[in-house]
Design an enzyme around this catalytic site. Structure first.
Site, PDB file in Angstrom:
ATOM      1  N   LYS A  56       0.792  -1.241   0.000  1.00 43.30           N
ATOM      2  CA  LYS A  56       0.000   0.000   0.000  1.00 43.30           C
ATOM      3  C   LYS A  56       0.821   1.287   0.000  1.00 43.30           C
ATOM      4  O   LYS A  56       0.305   2.367   0.307  1.00 43.30           O
ATOM      5  CB  LYS A  56      -1.018   0.053   1.170  1.00 43.30           C
ATOM      6  CG  LYS A  56      -1.873  -1.164   1.343  1.00 43.30           C
ATOM      7  CD  LYS A  56      -2.387  -1.729   0.054  1.00 43.30           C
ATOM      8  CE  LYS A  56      -3.472  -0.904  -0.590  1.00 43.30           C
ATOM      9  NZ  LYS A  56      -3.871  -1.505  -1.903  1.00 43.30           N
ATOM     10  N   HIS A 117       6.799  -7.374  -2.075  1.00 45.74           N
ATOM     11  CA  HIS A 117       6.592  -6.634  -0.820  1.00 45.74           C
ATOM     12  C   HIS A 117       7.524  -7.174   0.262  1.00 45.74           C
ATOM     13  O   HIS A 117       7.380  -6.833   1.441  1.00 45.74           O
ATOM     14  CB  HIS A 117       5.146  -6.790  -0.321  1.00 45.74           C
ATOM     15  CG  HIS A 117       4.117  -6.072  -1.137  1.00 45.74           C
ATOM     16  ND1 HIS A 117       4.342  -4.833  -1.702  1.00 45.74           N
ATOM     17  CD2 HIS A 117       2.839  -6.412  -1.466  1.00 45.74           C
ATOM     18  CE1 HIS A 117       3.246  -4.446  -2.347  1.00 45.74           C
ATOM     19  NE2 HIS A 117       2.334  -5.387  -2.227  1.00 45.74           N
ATOM     20  N   SER A 147      -4.426   3.050   4.494  1.00 42.01           N
ATOM     21  CA  SER A 147      -4.633   2.392   3.202  1.00 42.01           C
ATOM     22  C   SER A 147      -4.661   0.871   3.369  1.00 42.01           C
ATOM     23  O   SER A 147      -5.485   0.175   2.754  1.00 42.01           O
ATOM     24  CB  SER A 147      -3.518   2.814   2.239  1.00 42.01           C
ATOM     25  OG  SER A 147      -3.732   2.267   0.971  1.00 42.01           O
TER      26      SER A 147
HETATM   27  P1  A3P Z   1      -5.100   4.908  -0.716  1.00 38.87           P
HETATM   28  O1  A3P Z   1      -5.720   3.665  -0.150  1.00 38.87           O
HETATM   29  O2  A3P Z   1      -4.555   5.799   0.356  1.00 38.87           O
HETATM   30  O3  A3P Z   1      -5.966   5.633  -1.669  1.00 38.87           O
HETATM   31  P2  A3P Z   1      -0.379  -0.215  -3.636  1.00 38.87           P
HETATM   32  O4  A3P Z   1      -0.403  -0.061  -5.104  1.00 38.87           O
HETATM   33  O5  A3P Z   1       1.000  -0.308  -3.050  1.00 38.87           O
HETATM   34  O6  A3P Z   1      -1.302  -1.271  -3.170  1.00 38.87           O
HETATM   35  O7  A3P Z   1      -0.903   1.157  -3.011  1.00 38.87           O
HETATM   36  C1  A3P Z   1      -2.239   1.549  -3.147  1.00 38.87           C
HETATM   37  C2  A3P Z   1      -2.359   2.985  -2.683  1.00 38.87           C
HETATM   38  O8  A3P Z   1      -1.755   3.833  -3.676  1.00 38.87           O
HETATM   39  C3  A3P Z   1      -3.798   3.425  -2.552  1.00 38.87           C
HETATM   40  O9  A3P Z   1      -3.794   4.437  -1.556  1.00 38.87           O
HETATM   41  C4  A3P Z   1      -4.054   3.990  -3.940  1.00 38.87           C
HETATM   42  O10 A3P Z   1      -5.154   4.848  -4.026  1.00 38.87           O
HETATM   43  C5  A3P Z   1      -2.743   4.739  -4.150  1.00 38.87           C
HETATM   44  N1  A3P Z   1      -2.493   5.065  -5.560  1.00 38.87           N
HETATM   45  C6  A3P Z   1      -2.594   4.255  -6.638  1.00 38.87           C
HETATM   46  N2  A3P Z   1      -2.352   4.935  -7.763  1.00 38.87           N
HETATM   47  C7  A3P Z   1      -2.085   6.213  -7.402  1.00 38.87           C
HETATM   48  C8  A3P Z   1      -1.777   7.415  -8.113  1.00 38.87           C
HETATM   49  N3  A3P Z   1      -1.703   7.418  -9.422  1.00 38.87           N
HETATM   50  N4  A3P Z   1      -1.572   8.543  -7.392  1.00 38.87           N
HETATM   51  C9  A3P Z   1      -1.658   8.540  -6.055  1.00 38.87           C
HETATM   52  N5  A3P Z   1      -1.954   7.452  -5.317  1.00 38.87           N
HETATM   53  C10 A3P Z   1      -2.165   6.291  -5.984  1.00 38.87           C
END
Ligand code: A3P
Length: 304
Positions: A56, A117, A147
């Site tokens: 996340k 991860h 998140s």
């Molecule tokens: P939130 O839950 O705070 O919205 P991962 O890809 O490591 O699983 O992380 C997911 C998190 O990154 C989520 O955070 C998601 O919304 C955010 N995320 C994904 N794409 C993004 C982007 N283009 N810009 C900003 N945040 C992004």
């Protein structure tokens, strides 16, 4: 590919939340632990690129940025498959009928971009032996926690998160999949001085995507026209990625990811923790954070 195979087999996703086991004290799903020998023995190649994060922290975002760079900003090429099919998740074991992350990687032609991860000490040794390039992305602990909590709610195969209060405690004590956030970010921070690791921060990308994407370009030894860079910045914005089915995880069935509970692309901001933490939780968190992060030069911004 992965999803087609599931359709061909007419497999029903009668999945339940994963059981948790451990590898060297790090909680991983039992399925991952059962196949751990294969993950540890994974043979990296010198031209592999590894994207490493604590869950996340902005993995999917970084994957999209990297894929767009590698494909010179060609959006159609980046839409060739879902994120999880484009970049094998090396330690992941989803289901007995789908290939493991290792199997997916082995079936992929080079140059490969892979995802993990894993905390630094559990990264398969061949990545270090082959001196692979690695991009590590870290996100501040508070937003990462929020998140991760919502992700556990929507992801029907992650362990039960419990209440917000319960999950908060689990996170602070590292009793969540992939272990302690604190150890993860610190371990990788130390490793960056010894290996080819580009260490980035979610908050920095959010603040100035052009500057941070340029760091990635330099690290990957790529040179792109300004128009291409502008295009990459545009298509990797949160609002655009949220609508991109190849990047927003909506190709997985709701039995696995239930976006009606909380979308995978949830908010994508810095500072959402303020909408979740009580004053008491914030005080407890800060005191604990100070102890766990004492002695490291690593600092995070919790707001922009
Ligand atoms: P939130 O839950 O705070 O919205 P991962 O890809 O490591 O699983 O992380 C997911 C998190 O990154 C989520 O955070 C998601 O919304 C955010 N995320 C994904 N794409 C993004 C982007 N283009 N810009 C900003 N945040 C992004």
């Amino acid at each position: 590919m992965f999803m087609e195979k599931m359709k061909d087999l007419k497999v029903t996703w009668n999945m339940t939340r994963y059981e948790v086991d451990e590898v060297e004290g790090i909680p991983l799903t039992k399925k991952m632990c059962d196949r751990w020998n294969e993950t540890w023995a994974f043979q990296a190649k010198p031209d592999d690129l590894l994207i490493a994060t604590y869950a996340k922290a902005g993995t999917t975002w970084t994957q999209e940025i990297v894929d767009m760079i590698q494909n010179d900003g060609d959006l159609e090429k980046c839409k060739r498959a879902s994120t999880f099919e484009r970049h094998p998740f090396i330690e992941w074991v989803l289901h007995e009928h789908t290939p493991t992350g290792v199997e997916q990687a082995e079936a992929m032609p080079s140059p490969r971009t892979l995802k993990t991860h894993l905390p630094v000490q559990l990264v398969p040794p061949s990545f270090w032996e082959k001196n692979c390039k690695i991009i590590y992305v870290a996100r501040n602990a508070k937003d990462n926690l929020v998140s991760y909590y919502h992700f556990h709610r929507m992801n029907q195969i992650m362990p039960e998160p419990g209440t917000w209060e319960e999950f908060f405690e689990k996170y602070l004590t590292g009793k969540v999949l992939w272990g302690s956030w604190y150890d993860h970010v610190k371990g990788w921070w130390e490793a960056k001085d010894h290996y080819r690791i580009l260490y980035l921060f979610y908050e920095d990308i959010k603040e100035n995507p052009r500057r941070e994407i340029q760091k990635v370009l330099q690290f990957l030894e790529k040179d792109l026209e300004k128009e291409v860079l502008d295009k990459i910045i545009h298509y990797t914005q949160f609002d655009i990625m949220k609508e991109n089915p190849m990047a927003n995880y909506t190709t997985l069935p709701p039995e696995i990811l239930d976006h009606s509970i909380s979308p995978f692309m949830r908010k994508g901001i810095v500072g959402d923790w303020k909408n979740h933490f009580t004053v008491a939780q914030n005080e407890r968190f800060d005191a604990d954070y100070k102890q766990k992060m004492a002695g490291t030069s690593l600092t995070f911004r919790m707001e922009l």
